[in-house]
Design a protein around this motif. Structure first.
Motif, mmCIF file in Angstrom:
data_model
loop_
_atom_site.group_PDB
_atom_site.id
_atom_site.type_symbol
_atom_site.label_atom_id
_atom_site.label_comp_id
_atom_site.label_asym_id
_atom_site.label_seq_id
_atom_site.Cartn_x
_atom_site.Cartn_y
_atom_site.Cartn_z
ATOM 1 N N LEU A 156 45.777 53.754 50.200
ATOM 2 C CA LEU A 156 46.007 53.751 51.984
ATOM 3 C C LEU A 156 46.529 52.927 52.339
ATOM 4 C CD1 LEU A 156 42.763 55.794 53.062
ATOM 5 C CD2 LEU A 156 44.939 56.699 52.728
ATOM 6 N N THR A 157 46.236 51.646 52.088
ATOM 7 C CA THR A 157 46.947 50.291 52.525
ATOM 8 C C THR A 157 47.939 49.637 51.689
ATOM 9 O OG1 THR A 157 45.218 48.695 51.539
ATOM 10 C CG2 THR A 157 44.446 49.887 53.739
ATOM 11 N N ARG A 158 48.092 50.209 50.421
ATOM 12 C CA ARG A 158 48.991 49.601 49.359
ATOM 13 C C ARG A 158 48.719 48.247 49.085
ATOM 14 N NH1 ARG A 158 52.394 53.746 48.988
ATOM 15 N NH2 ARG A 158 53.760 52.805 47.510
ATOM 16 N N GLN A 159 47.571 47.780 49.245
ATOM 17 C CA GLN A 159 47.081 46.613 48.503
ATOM 18 C C GLN A 159 45.657 46.543 48.592
ATOM 19 O OE1 GLN A 159 47.862 43.470 51.243
ATOM 20 N NE2 GLN A 159 46.867 44.206 52.871
ATOM 21 N N SER A 160 45.154 45.584 47.672
ATOM 22 C CA SER A 160 43.690 45.394 47.368
ATOM 23 C C SER A 160 43.311 43.927 47.990
ATOM 24 C CB SER A 160 43.300 45.183 46.026
ATOM 25 O OG SER A 160 43.639 46.488 45.209
ATOM 26 N N THR A 161 42.107 43.928 48.671
ATOM 27 C CA THR A 161 41.831 42.404 49.143
ATOM 28 C C THR A 161 41.561 41.767 48.177
ATOM 29 O OG1 THR A 161 39.363 42.858 48.477
ATOM 30 C CG2 THR A 161 40.178 43.877 50.656
ATOM 31 N N ALA A 162 41.640 40.333 48.601
ATOM 32 C CA ALA A 162 41.663 39.003 47.725
ATOM 33 C C ALA A 162 40.208 39.317 46.975
ATOM 34 C CB ALA A 162 41.609 37.757 48.514
ATOM 35 N N ALA A 163 39.155 39.616 47.729
ATOM 36 C CA ALA A 163 37.971 39.814 46.774
ATOM 37 C C ALA A 163 37.961 40.739 45.643
ATOM 38 C CB ALA A 163 36.711 40.188 47.670
ATOM 39 N N VAL A 164 38.710 41.788 45.895
ATOM 40 C CA VAL A 164 38.760 42.856 44.992
ATOM 41 C C VAL A 164 39.509 42.244 43.651
ATOM 42 C CG1 VAL A 164 39.920 45.028 44.377
ATOM 43 C CG2 VAL A 164 38.266 44.823 46.439
ATOM 44 N N ARG A 165 40.500 41.568 43.941
ATOM 45 C CA ARG A 165 41.399 41.069 43.144
ATOM 46 C C ARG A 165 40.415 39.850 42.248
ATOM 47 N NH1 ARG A 165 47.041 37.938 43.980
ATOM 48 N NH2 ARG A 165 47.224 36.752 41.994
ATOM 49 N N SER A 166 39.838 39.182 42.856
ATOM 50 C CA SER A 166 39.078 38.288 42.242
ATOM 51 C C SER A 166 38.023 38.731 41.267
ATOM 52 C CB SER A 166 38.345 37.181 43.269
ATOM 53 O OG SER A 166 37.547 36.350 42.631
ATOM 54 N N TRP A 167 37.403 39.650 41.792
ATOM 55 C CA TRP A 167 36.262 40.557 41.017
ATOM 56 C C TRP A 167 36.897 41.146 39.682
ATOM 57 C CZ3 TRP A 167 35.227 45.867 39.677
ATOM 58 C CH2 TRP A 167 33.853 45.753 39.358
ATOM 59 N N PHE A 168 38.173 41.964 39.787
ATOM 60 C CA PHE A 168 38.914 42.459 38.630
ATOM 61 C C PHE A 168 39.428 41.289 37.603
ATOM 62 C CE2 PHE A 168 39.062 46.514 41.218
ATOM 63 C CZ PHE A 168 38.429 47.331 40.298
ATOM 64 N N GLU A 169 39.883 40.272 38.139
ATOM 65 C CA GLU A 169 40.440 39.237 37.374
ATOM 66 C C GLU A 169 39.341 38.541 36.632
ATOM 67 O OE1 GLU A 169 44.585 38.015 39.554
ATOM 68 O OE2 GLU A 169 42.782 36.900 40.148
ATOM 69 N N GLY A 170 38.046 38.819 37.127
ATOM 70 C CA GLY A 170 36.741 38.088 36.426
ATOM 71 C C GLY A 170 36.694 38.679 35.093
ATOM 72 N N PHE A 171 37.363 39.742 34.670
ATOM 73 C CA PHE A 171 37.036 40.375 33.381
ATOM 74 C C PHE A 171 38.167 40.146 32.442
ATOM 75 C CE2 PHE A 171 34.610 43.295 36.209
ATOM 76 C CZ PHE A 171 33.453 43.400 35.578
#
Length: 412
Positions: free
Chosen positions: A52-67
């Motif tokens: 819907l917003t065509r982007q993810s939050t910085a927190a979501v990005r940090s969480w996924f990059e943690g993997f």
């Protein structure tokens, strides 16, 4: 290239039998595959927000990059985390070109999940996407260079040559109305993509309150983000304001932990802007007017920093007296009669005078705005007159003091 990306995402969805989305390395949505399903878990909060917003939050990005997805060369499985809004597990296919991550393809995981052969075929498609993204990034770098040249070239032949080069680089996209956007201060590199942007670059720039760079090249130097926005529709500046809403930084909850620690949950970003301001120029139709539009955008950004009532985002058309003050050299605005008020010894008197003049000389309104008794206001104004030698019953003296105080704000 949008159609190419969509076709490739649909190809991956068909190979793996799962809905896929493509994001660039900044987690901005590029394309997503349709998926007809009655499964309520398909559209979990994180996936819904991304689409819907065509982007993810910085927190979501940090969480996924943690993997470890930014370092991975093959598929990465990420488990479900309902508390974090991830109701279904994910499979991440890193999109790389020549060893550099360009983006990510995301799929919802399911049991028993795709086999190794299907995943290998999907990774081959991801490599084709990586080539397209790398080519697009190179084209964006060329545009950034030409755009920066236009904004930093002095008047005359060099600026004319820079505008001509930018026109060639933009191609058909160079026709039609545009607006210049300034976001300042800006740290780091320019984002790889901005919604509605024709060109993006980082410009050395000294904003209000920032220090000049040392002549030897050392020391702090300010910079701002410059964005050239294509304008369309009945609300001409709406694309510019949409782009700014994506660019303005916000405090966010949730950060990555130490190496080996469980990634933090991708809590939704909350908080307010962090001292960064943005300015938007009036629409321009010719690229030759771009340098003037950039001056408008930078002036609006500085005005937003100077006048809290304007910010944090200001349009050139709405900054009032700052339009005139921004066009006058800083040295010309340093009038001696107001220096006493601009020093550190009299901040209360300076604020009192400014609020009084903002209130058009109406003592009752000014006293209420300052939260003081009217007699206290009169005493302070008499001190202002003593220090400056001005008569605040005279219109021209009021105008001079008002301009000097607003100029002090504008120039930090």
């Amino acid at each position: 290239m949008k159609g190419d990306y969509q076709d490739l995402v649909d190809e991956i969805s068909a190979l793996l039998g799962a809905p896929a989305t493509l994001e660039n390395r900044d987690f901005r949505l590029i394309a997503f595959g349709a998926h007809d399903s009655d499964d309520d878990l398909v559209m979990d909060p994180v996936r819904t927000r991304s689409i819907l917003t065509r982007q993810s939050t910085a927190a979501v990005r940090s969480w996924f990059e943690g993997f470890g997805i930014a370092r991975a060369t093959g598929p990465v499985r990420i488990p479900a985390a309902p508390d974090a809004g991830v109701f279904r597990g994910r499979i991440c296919l890193p999109v790389r070109h020549r060893g550099i991550v360009q983006g990510y393809v995301w799929l919802l995981d399911q049991e028993p999940g795709p086999d190794a052969e299907s995943l290998a075929a999907a990774m081959e498609v991801a490599q084709r996407i990586g080539l397209l993204l790398a080519e697009e990034a190179r084209a964006g770098a060329d545009l950034s260079r030409e755009f920066l040249a236009v904004l930093t070239a002095g008047r005359g032949r060099h600026q004319d040559m820079a505008v001509a080069a930018l026109r060639v680089a933009l191609g058909p996209g160079g026709e039609g109305p545009h607006a210049a956007v300034c976001v300042s201060p800006w740290s780091g590199e320019a984002p790889t993509s901005v919604p509605g942007a024709a060109a993006v670059c980082v410009v050395p720039w000294r904003g209000a309150g920032e220090q000049e760079p040392h002549p030897d090249g050392g020391g702090p130097a300010g910079q701002s983000l410059a964005v050239l926005i294509r304008l369309r529709g009945t609300d001409p500046l709406a694309p510019a304001l949409t782009a700014i809403s994506r660019l303005m930084p916000r405090t966010a909850g949730g950060t990555g932990g130490a190496a080996g620690a469980k990634p933090a949950t991708p809590a939704a970003a909350t908080g307010v802007t962090t001292g960064v301001t943005a300015g938007v120029s009036d629409p321009v139709r010719a690229l030759t007017a771009l340098p003037a539009a950039w001056q408008q955008a930078t002036a609006a950004a500085r005005a937003a920093a100077a006048g809290p009532r304007l910010g944090p985002v200001a349009q050139w058309s709405a900054i009032g007296p700052y339009r005139m003050l921004a066009s006058v050299a800083e040295e010309a605005l340093d009038d001696p009669v107001a220096r006493a008020l601009r020093g550190p010894a009299n901040p209360e008197l300076a604020r009192t005078a400014e609020v009084f003049l903002d209130c058009a000389g109406q003592a009752g309104r000014a006293a209420a705005a300052l939260g003081i008794h009217r007699q206290t206001l009169y005493y302070r104004l008499s001190r202002v007159e003593q220090l400056t030698g001005l008569d605040l019953d005279e219109g021209e003296d009021r105008l001079l003091l008002h301009m000097a105080l607003k100029a002090a704000r504008l120039h930090g």
